[in-house]
Design a protein around this motif. Structure first.
Motif, PDB file in Angstrom:
ATOM      1  N   ASN A 630      49.955  43.961  30.151  1.00  0.00           N
ATOM      2  CA  ASN A 630      50.758  42.752  29.957  1.00  0.00           C
ATOM      3  C   ASN A 630      51.635  42.436  31.165  1.00  0.00           C
ATOM      4  N   THR A 631      51.335  43.059  32.289  1.00  0.00           N
ATOM      5  CA  THR A 631      52.081  42.841  33.531  1.00  0.00           C
ATOM      6  C   THR A 631      51.101  42.483  34.639  1.00  0.00           C
ATOM      7  N   LEU A 632      51.475  41.497  35.450  1.00  0.00           N
ATOM      8  CA  LEU A 632      50.651  41.143  36.590  1.00  0.00           C
ATOM      9  C   LEU A 632      51.035  42.043  37.762  1.00  0.00           C
ATOM     10  N   ILE A 633      50.084  42.858  38.216  1.00  0.00           N
ATOM     11  CA  ILE A 633      50.316  43.733  39.359  1.00  0.00           C
ATOM     12  C   ILE A 633      49.992  42.937  40.624  1.00  0.00           C
ATOM     13  N   VAL A 634      50.971  42.819  41.507  1.00  0.00           N
ATOM     14  CA  VAL A 634      50.802  42.039  42.741  1.00  0.00           C
ATOM     15  C   VAL A 634      50.762  43.018  43.904  1.00  0.00           C
ATOM     16  N   LEU A 635      49.586  43.141  44.499  1.00  0.00           N
ATOM     17  CA  LEU A 635      49.389  44.066  45.616  1.00  0.00           C
ATOM     18  C   LEU A 635      49.500  43.287  46.925  1.00  0.00           C
ATOM     19  N   ASP A 636      50.474  43.625  47.733  1.00  0.00           N
ATOM     20  CA  ASP A 636      50.713  42.944  49.007  1.00  0.00           C
ATOM     21  C   ASP A 636      49.940  43.678  50.097  1.00  0.00           C
TER      22      ASP A 636
END
Length: 1001
Positions: A630-636
């Motif tokens: 339920n969380t958007l993982i944002v990989l930079d």
């Protein structure tokens, strides 16, 4: 007949010697043929009757062959009938015995691919008729078709001059089990066979030779939508004979005349190392031709005949390969020795007893063969002509699991997302599920769109897509009259190419740039939105998914400060999970920190991490994404190009809760253009795009990014990245020697993270020297991040830290040169022997430039996109100009170099090249070339190359070359130039000395 001595001819003269008679269709004939075909195609039987009556003298008729075949049996001699029957038997024996077999290959365990053969349902055969009806052609076409299993054969032949069907053709048809033949000829017959007319059904493929009208009609119907396939391009007959001293001149002459009597435009050739044999054959040809019934036709054909005297039989075989004859006769003592060297021929008659006439009638193979050089790529008619190969795949569950992932990866690399989803869908089926799997299975059991909508702010979901300009572009195209956006119709009052179009708003999501960036990152354009740098992507994600005061954003500190900045700007709560003592990402510790946060919308992970450079294992990122559905993982991945870690872009486009940040600021040198991207599944991307402003990207930035991503620039970018990584690793050791540095971290970025004793004192010193560094006390008490710069900038930084500067600054030069004809990028490093990567689009020129760099001992990367479809001239000259300019920049003020240089022998060739790197351009070139080209490289450009190098490098270059072989002469010039450069650019004793008695160049 013309005789040529092959060894005396250059490439251009050889092409002339092997030129065929002019075969271009008369434009008037072309127009007439197309009118006939179009008429029959549109009006059918009525048009066919009218055209046939006008051209054949009678309407098309379906003629039963049995009564007429019986007439033939009554009128022909027993020997003639027996000969026809023998020919039919031999043809059937050969083609039935040469049918292909189905075969099975297991390419991987459980993955089986079969090739199965199926006959074409219906074929049309055209048999030339008129005064000399070619009954043998019917045998040569119909029998292979029957052997292949063709269910329906439709035959058309022109009526006899007196009307009706020729009896011998009827007899041949009966032997081929053909019940009836349509008496209709020319272009109208081909049109009827291709599209159907009345009771004549349309055929899938048309085979058979014919006159110019028939050949033109076949080519035309094959080009039309729904038209029939054809067997091969057709032209006048041709024969080449290779003969040695053992050949009989009488027999060779007879063979040549057997083809010459076909047609005035037929061509015959003799290739032999024996001038005496050639003279004897020429005498025999003249004597025999005079007695032929078709002497007039043969004499006209002999005007195109060629006798070629070669050094040996091997040379004669190469002449045959260049000419690619329809028929090739090997009238030599040992034909098998010669056969292995023949690559291009329609049919070969091996040995002095093998007659082309045997092949025409009853050897067994078909005499319908490729002409006019088509034998380089086409085969003669055979059973294969009437067959289709179909591949059949069988996949077990084990194989599906093995190949679904790679197949999806390849599909996404080509931007074909539906293909990728089709492969993904097999995984669940292979696991035993009876129901079709969701397009993107997620740990929560929800589809991608459900996850994206559940994460998004309600206010964002309520917004309609705000992309008015893009909708207009899509509806009207780029050439629309633009009166919708309140723009100024006049161009801006500024100069330069980049000012073009600035009075118009740019595309909100420029299609060309999206496509280029999608290709760069291996995703489809729908999986990406272009943003104003990665910072803009961070901002729109937080605005699209986080409600003020309600939702949370997590970061892993110390990390990039923009994550926290934009979270606070939106009013989102910020959760900080600490990296471990070594600044490594600990997935378990991170999950322990955030797992119980009910409204954690976004979790940012920077990999490699900024400012410490630590790498993050992709497996840990995926484990976090699975654990937090339920969380958007944002990989930079802003710095990923400087590491060896693979991108997770492929995973992001198939998962519901993983997004990737990308930027062109770092690896592609476009920080000032502010171009970044957000990558993810299409539903997530569509929601995030709603938070974009209507025109986020300036036109100048778009153009700068497109130029940087041009294929000609990619080799230079890769070389720069490799150089930065090498400098990073070298500088890590250098800074470690500094007395004020306690620790150095060299991770996966384009920077180093240092820990120093007295950061305040260092900051004061750096400010005084005009050196900017990023101090990061939040990461470590004495933390400072140093970006890898140019050689001079790196030396200045080292000196500020108390490390002596490099005594030998690198000599590098880069040039980007764009013209209307070419786009070129060049990088030269005079102090490294590699890499050397050259791609001008002209292979021989690539080799020559590589020879310069190899013999000079320096690195050269050069890439060119040029107008080679027009001519090689611009690419050759512009590459030389750019190369010389890059060399000049690498030499800078030219202190400490040798300045002068050299001569070089090569086989029979001698090349002298003298160089003076004086700064004063002057060019002298002494030498000539016989050949116009070596491969695609025009030899006349060699002089221009050295003149362009002299002008752009600022050098006096004198070249003198002599020899017998143009290839050797050209190569010697370039190699000698490289050797001269090695001496001239080499450093000598005093590296600060100017190589001039005047003290200045």
């Amino acid at each position: 007949m013309k005789t040529y001595n092959w060894t005396d001819l250059n490439a251009a003269a050889r092409r002339i010697a092997l030129a065929r008679p002019e075969q271009r269709s008369d434009p008037a004939l072309q127009v007439a043929v197309r009118a006939i075909v179009d008429d029959v195609r549109s009006r059918g039987w009525e048009a066919l009757v009218q055209q046939a009556t006008r051209l054949d003298g009678e309407a098309p008729t379906r003629v039963a062959v049995a009564p007429i075949a019986a007439e033939a049996r009554r009128t022909l001699s027993a020997d003639q009938i027996e000969a026809i029957e023998l020919a039919a038997r031999n043809i059937e024996t050969f083609h039935a015995g040469s049918l292909p077999q189905d075969h099975v290959v297991e390419t991987l365990p459980g993955l089986t691919v079969r090739k199965i053969w199926r006959a074409i349902d219906r074929v049309g055969l055209y048999i030339p008729g008129g005064k000399t009806p070619l009954f043998s052609t019917l045998l040569m076409l119909a029998i292979p078709a029957r052997a292949a299993g063709v269910a329906e054969i439709v035959v058309a032949t022109p009526p006899r001059p007196g009307g009706g069907l020729d009896p011998v053709i009827a007899l041949a048809a009966e032997l081929c089990e053909i019940d009836a033949i349509w008496t209709v000829g020319g272009a109208q017959a081909i049109a009827a066979l291709a599209f159907g007319a009345g009771d004549i059904p349309a055929a899938a493929k048309i085979c058979g030779p014919g006159n110019a009208w028939v050949a033109e009609a076949k080519n035309y119907v094959a080009s039309l939508p729904g038209g029939a396939a054809i067997d091969m391009p057709a032209g006048p007959s041709e024969l080449m004979v290779i003969a040695d001293d053992s050949a009989d001149p009488t027999t060779v002459a007879a063979d040549l005349l057997s083809q010459a009597e076909h047609d005035p435009t037929a061509q015959v050739l003799l290739a032999t190392p024996s001038k005496a044999l050639a003279d004897a054959v020429e005498r025999e040809v003249s004597a025999q031709a005079a007695t032929l019934p078709r002497a007039e036709i043969a004499e006209a054909s002999l005007a195109h005949a060629r006798f070629v005297i070669t050094a040996d039989l091997k040379d004669a075989a190469e002449v045959a390969n260049l000419y690619a004859p329809e028929h090739l006769s090997l009238a030599v003592a040992q034909p098998e020795d010669l056969l292995g060297g023949i690559r291009n021929a329609g049919a070969i008659f091996a040995g002095r007893l093998a007659s082309e006439t045997f092949g025409d009638y009853l050897a067994g193979s078909s005499h319908v063969l490729p002409t006019d050089g088509a034998a380089r790529a086409w085969s003669g008619v055979s059973a294969y002509t009437f067959l289709k190969a179909i591949s059949v795949q069988t996949v077990t569950a084990e194989a599906a699991v093995r190949i679904a992932g790679p197949a999806a990866a390849l599909a996404r690399l080509e931007g074909l997302e539906a293909h990728a989803r089709s492969a993904d869908a097999r995984l669940a089926v292979a696991a035993g599920s009876n129901a079709a799997p969701p397009p993107f299975p997620s740990p929560s059991g929800r589809g991608v769109k459900e996850v994206a909508e559940a994460l998004a702010r309600p206010e964002i979901l309520a917004l309609p897509p705000f992309d008015i300009a893009a909708q207009a572009n899509e509806a009207f195209g780029p050439d629309a009259i633009k009166l919708d956006a309140n723009e100024n119709p006049f161009a801006p009052l500024s100069e330069g190419a980049l000012a073009a179009g600035l009075n118009r708003y740019p595309e909100p999501q420029p299609a060309r740039l999206k496509k280029a960036m999608a290709a760069l990152y291996g995703v489809a354009p729908d999986n990406l939105i272009v943003t104003r740098g990665a910072d803009d992507a961070i901002d729109i994600l937080i605005r699209a998914f986080c409600r003020p005061a309600l939702d949370a954003v997590s970061i892993c500190t110390p990390t990039f400060s923009a994550y926290g900045h934009f979270a606070k700007l939106q009013g989102a709560r910020l959760i900080e999970a600490k990296l471990d003592a070594n600044f490594d990402f600990d997935a378990d510790a991170f999950l322990d920190t955030v797992r119980h946060e009910p409204s954690l919308k976004l979790a940012f992970i920077c990999a490699p991490n900024n400012p410490t450079g630590n790498l993050v294992d992709p497996a840990d990122v995926l484990r976090v994404a699975d654990a937090l559905p339920n969380t958007l993982i944002v990989l930079d991945e802003a710095y990923l190009e400087f590491s060896e870690t693979p991108s997770l872009a492929e995973e992001a486009i198939r998962r519901p809760n993983l997004a990737i940040l990308k930027t062109l600021s770092k690896a592609f040198g476009l920080a000032g253009a502010r171009i970044g991207a957000l990558l993810g599944n299409p539903d997530l991307i569509a929601i995030a795009a709603r938070a974009l402003p209507p025109y986020p990207l300036p036109s100048l930035s778009i153009e700068a990014a497109l130029a940087a991503l041009s294929p000609s620039r990619r080799p230079i970018h890769l070389e720069r990245i490799a150089r930065i990584k090498a400098d990073r690793d070298r500088l890590a050791g250098e800074f470690a020697r500094a007395p004020i540095v306690n620790a150095v971290r060299s991770g996966g970025g384009n920077f180093l993270f240092l820990e120093v004793d007295d950061p305040a004192a260092l900051a004061k010193k750096l400010n005084g020297l005009g050196i900017r560094a990023r101090f990061r006390p939040n990461a470590a008490p004495g933390g400072v991040r140093i970006t890898i710069g140019t050689d001079a900038e790196n030396d200045a930084a080292l000196a500020a830290f108390g490390v002596p500067a490099n005594d030998s600054p690198a000599r590098r030069g880069e040039v980007v040169r764009d013209t209307k004809e070419t786009k070129i990028a060049v990088a030269v490093d005079l102090d490294r022997p590699a890499p050397r990567k050259i791609d001008t689009g002209i292979p021989f020129y690539d080799h020559m430039l590589d020879q310069i760099a190899a013999h000079a001992g320096f690195s050269l990367i050069l890439s060119c996109e040029g107008d080679l479809e027009i001519d090689a001239h611009h690419s050759v000259e512009d590459c030389a100009i750019a190369f010389g300019t890059a060399l000049s920049r690498a030499l800078a003020d030219r202190r400490g170099i040798g300045r002068f240089g050299f001569s070089l022998p090569m086989d029979e060739t001698e090349a002298h090249v003298l160089i003076d790197l004086s700064g004063r351009p002057y060019s002298v070139f002494e030498g000539t070339f016989e050949a116009s080209h070596i491969g695609d490289y025009p030899t006349e450009m060699t002089r221009h190359v050295f003149r362009s190098l002299a002008d752009s490098l600022g050098a006096a270059i004198h070249v003198r070359v002599q020899g017998e072989n143009d290839h050797h002469k050209t190569e010697a010039c370039f190699k000698a130039f490289g050797r001269a450069l090695r001496q001239a650019v080499g450093r000598e004793g005093d590296r600060d000395a100017m190589p001039s008695t005047k003290g200045v160049l």
